[in-house]
Scaffold this motif. Structure first.
Motif, PDB file in Angstrom:
ATOM      1  N   HIS A 117       4.052  -6.000   6.447  1.00  0.00           N
ATOM      2  CA  HIS A 117       2.894  -5.109   6.503  1.00  0.00           C
ATOM      3  C   HIS A 117       1.815  -5.812   7.295  1.00  0.00           C
ATOM      4  O   HIS A 117       1.988  -6.924   7.723  1.00  0.00           O
ATOM      5  N   GLY A 118       0.722  -5.146   7.454  1.00  0.00           N
ATOM      6  CA  GLY A 118      -0.402  -5.796   8.110  1.00  0.00           C
ATOM      7  C   GLY A 118      -0.293  -5.791   9.622  1.00  0.00           C
ATOM      8  O   GLY A 118      -1.120  -6.342  10.311  1.00  0.00           O
ATOM      9  N   CYS A 151       1.635   3.475   3.631  1.00  0.00           N
ATOM     10  CA  CYS A 151       2.004   2.457   4.622  1.00  0.00           C
ATOM     11  C   CYS A 151       3.244   1.748   4.107  1.00  0.00           C
ATOM     12  O   CYS A 151       3.180   0.885   3.258  1.00  0.00           O
ATOM     13  N   HIS A 155      -1.662  -0.179   0.030  1.00  0.00           N
ATOM     14  CA  HIS A 155      -1.049   0.220   1.298  1.00  0.00           C
ATOM     15  C   HIS A 155      -0.956   1.727   1.461  1.00  0.00           C
ATOM     16  O   HIS A 155       0.098   2.280   1.750  1.00  0.00           O
TER      17      HIS A 155
END
Ligand SMILES: [Zn+2]
Ligand SMILES: [Zn+2]
Length: 212
Positions: free
Chosen positions: A140-141, A91, A83
């Motif tokens: 996330h994502g 991230c 990430h």
């Protein structure tokens, strides 16, 4: 320069994380740099104590923008598995969750506890055990989600989008008295509704406003 950040708990942050110090500020905001030590635990992997060399840019318009964090020692592989964004920043979670979090609690210690530590814990677990990246409550994502909402709602600023979501949570009678988050000065009730959720619940927002 630091005084501006006192209301956001910078003193407590520097006290809690003594390895981090301030650096001369830039046009973007204030940079905090140094060793970030933490201890955290989960049921799955128990207690982890670790440290990362980091640089945090706290933007001048915090909390309307989220701090940008980089790892500067090369301990974290710079790729999506860990990430790390293509620009080298970390991230820490979905943009919307992060923004919502710093908006509801504009404090650097809270940012460290809710955003930084869960991220670094997940990285340490992945580095030590090869586990998949642990997604905490920040999710996330969803990179790009804010852009999606921006298009959908016709709002440009991240802070406006957050405000829009807060307005949507209000009862119609209450929400209709509030100002449109785009800053056009109109009350929500006056604006033709052009967006509705799948449940048919109308969102009190306009998509575009040729008149404002
Ligand atoms: Zn991520
Ligand atoms: Zn408007």
């Amino acid at each position: 320069m630091l005084e501006k950040y006192e209301q956001f708990g910078i003193e407590k942050f520097l006290f809690e994380y003594p390895g981090i110090s301030t650096t001369p500020s830039s046009v973007l905001g204030i940079f905090l740099r140094g060793t970030f030590n933490f201890t955290a635990e989960t049921d799955k992997r128990g207690t982890i104590s670790d440290q990362y060399e980091i640089e945090i840019l706290v933007p001048f318009n915090f909390p309307r923008s989220v701090p940008v964090v980089r790892e500067i020692r090369g301990k974290i592989p710079k790729n999506g598995d860990f990430h790390v964004n293509p620009d080298g920043s970390l991230c820490l979670g979905s943009p919307l969750r992060l923004l919502s979090l710093v908006n509801s609690n504009p404090n650097l210690v809270a940012f460290a506890e809710k955003c930084l530590i869960p991220y670094f814990y997940a990285v340490s677990i992945k580095l030590n055990y090869g586990d998949d990246f642990m997604f905490g409550e920040l999710d996330h994502g969803n990179v790009g989600a804010l852009e999606d909402y921006s298009l959908l709602l016709g709002l440009e600023e991240d802070s406006q989008i957050i405000q829009a979501f807060q307005l949507m949570g209000l009862k119609k009678r209450v929400g209709n008295k509030k100002a449109c988050p785009c800053g056009c000065g109109k009350r929500l009730v006056r604006i033709p509704v052009k967006v509705a959720t799948c449940s048919g619940r109308k969102l009190p927002l306009h998509r575009h406003h040729p008149t404002c």
